[in-house]
Scaffold this motif. Structure first.
Motif, PDB file in Angstrom:
ATOM      1  N   UNK A 181       3.743   6.742   3.136  1.00 20.01           N
ATOM      2  CA  UNK A 181       3.627   6.035   4.410  1.00 20.01           C
ATOM      3  C   UNK A 181       2.162   5.737   4.690  1.00 20.01           C
ATOM      4  N   UNK A 182       1.853   4.482   5.004  1.00 13.79           N
ATOM      5  CA  UNK A 182       0.505   4.107   5.405  1.00 13.79           C
ATOM      6  C   UNK A 182       0.346   4.429   6.887  1.00 13.79           C
ATOM      7  N   UNK A 183      -0.552   5.340   7.217  1.00 15.51           N
ATOM      8  CA  UNK A 183      -0.729   5.748   8.613  1.00 15.51           C
ATOM      9  C   UNK A 183      -1.938   5.092   9.261  1.00 15.51           C
ATOM     10  N   UNK A 184      -2.838   4.539   8.465  1.00 21.70           N
ATOM     11  CA  UNK A 184      -3.986   3.798   8.982  1.00 21.70           C
ATOM     12  C   UNK A 184      -4.427   2.814   7.916  1.00 21.70           C
ATOM     13  N   UNK A 203       0.822  -1.211   0.000  1.00 21.16           N
ATOM     14  CA  UNK A 203       0.000   0.000   0.000  1.00 21.16           C
ATOM     15  C   UNK A 203       0.857   1.262   0.000  1.00 21.16           C
ATOM     16  N   UNK A 204       2.110   1.132   0.414  1.00 18.37           N
ATOM     17  CA  UNK A 204       3.003   2.294   0.478  1.00 18.37           C
ATOM     18  C   UNK A 204       3.619   2.622  -0.880  1.00 18.37           C
ATOM     19  N   UNK A 205       3.319   1.849  -1.898  1.00 21.65           N
ATOM     20  CA  UNK A 205       3.868   2.136  -3.221  1.00 21.65           C
ATOM     21  C   UNK A 205       2.893   2.894  -4.118  1.00 21.65           C
ATOM     22  N   UNK A 206       1.678   3.107  -3.631  1.00 22.49           N
ATOM     23  CA  UNK A 206       0.675   3.800  -4.440  1.00 22.49           C
ATOM     24  C   UNK A 206       1.122   5.220  -4.760  1.00 22.49           C
ATOM     25  N   UNK A 207       1.176   5.523  -6.032  1.00 20.46           N
ATOM     26  CA  UNK A 207       1.553   6.865  -6.489  1.00 20.46           C
ATOM     27  C   UNK A 207       3.021   7.061  -6.763  1.00 20.46           C
ATOM     28  N   UNK A 208       3.866   6.116  -6.335  1.00 17.58           N
ATOM     29  CA  UNK A 208       5.300   6.314  -6.500  1.00 17.58           C
ATOM     30  C   UNK A 208       5.736   6.306  -7.962  1.00 17.58           C
ATOM     31  N   UNK A 211      -7.895   3.182   3.494  1.00 15.52           N
ATOM     32  CA  UNK A 211      -6.470   3.410   3.728  1.00 15.52           C
ATOM     33  C   UNK A 211      -6.181   4.910   3.815  1.00 15.52           C
ATOM     34  N   UNK A 212      -5.483   5.292   4.871  1.00 12.83           N
ATOM     35  CA  UNK A 212      -4.993   6.655   5.018  1.00 12.83           C
ATOM     36  C   UNK A 212      -3.487   6.645   4.785  1.00 12.83           C
ATOM     37  N   UNK A 213      -3.018   7.508   3.884  1.00 13.71           N
ATOM     38  CA  UNK A 213      -1.598   7.583   3.560  1.00 13.71           C
ATOM     39  C   UNK A 213      -1.079   9.004   3.765  1.00 13.71           C
ATOM     40  N   UNK A 214       0.203   9.096   4.110  1.00 19.53           N
ATOM     41  CA  UNK A 214       0.905  10.370   4.116  1.00 19.53           C
ATOM     42  C   UNK A 214       1.973  10.297   3.024  1.00 19.53           C
TER      43      UNK A 214
END
Length: 218
Positions: A38-41, A19-24, A46-49
């Motif tokens: 960064x997945x924060x929740x 999930x931390x690769x979305x948008x990279x 899914x909440x990402x920063x």
């Protein structure tokens, strides 16, 4: 080496990783350079920063950070009776609006739902059947809109479809998901008044009622 993180390196509560690769891999805007996600929740949604470099109009690069809420994309439909000049809407309790100033949280809305892996047309046919008990025939695609672009990634696909009172059979939502959805037949002219006085306060529904004013019942 950092500890494994749910949703990153190890499965989260829904079995998801990466999930931390979305948008990279985004490269459509040369003024944006992705740095980190960064997945924060990692609950149901899914909440990402995301941290990225942004080049402004002056040409200067700055590093910025944004939080985005990813709940997937959705679809909604305006069901209208061209003979009776009515709209078929729903009423259900929405806690987020109740906690933010709505008198009782009972929101009047057009049928809608998340795609959940289906195409938009298939999804809205499913939702109309589940919520309002209507089997949709012909669908007209209207437009696709980002409803809260400052923080929510969701894009909603808007449709319109005719119905007749005889088409309604069942509905009410899914009991195992705690849904209690009441079909509401609203005369078109009354719907305009309800938008004006705030009884219809759901954004997607207001958009669809205004579309009807321009295209259906002028």
């Amino acid at each position: 080496m950092s500890d494994p993180r749910p949703g990153h390196d190890v499965p989260d509560s829904r079995g998801r990783t990466g999930l931390h690769r979305t948008g990279m891999d985004l490269a459509g805007n040369p003024d944006v350079r992705m740095r980190e996600v960064e997945v924060t929740s990692d609950g149901w949604h899914v909440l990402r920063r995301t941290t990225f470099d942004y080049r402004g109009r002056s040409g200067e690069w700055t590093t910025q950070s944004r939080e985005t809420y990813d709940r997937g994309n959705g679809a909604t439909v305006l069901l209208y009776d061209p003979v009776g000049r009515t709209l078929l809407l729903s009423r259900q309790f929405r806690f987020p609006v109740y906690v933010n100033g709505h008198p009782d949280g009972m929101l009047i809305e057009s049928a809608a739902g998340l795609l959940d892996g289906d195409g938009p047309e298939e999804a809205i046919r499913r939702e109309a059947a589940e919520e309002l008990g209507v089997t949709i025939g012909g669908l007209t695609h209207l437009f696709d809109l980002y409803m809260s672009p400052g923080s929510v990634t969701e894009r909603v696909h808007f449709y319109a479809a005719p119905y007749t009172p005889a088409d309604i059979a069942g509905g009410g939502g899914l009991e195992d998901e705690g849904e209690e959805i009441e079909p509401v037949v609203v005369p078109y002219d009354e719907a305009l008044t309800m938008v004006a006085d705030g009884r219809i306060a759901d954004g997607k529904t207001v958009i669809l009622v205004q579309w009807a004013a321009l295209n259906l019942f002028g």
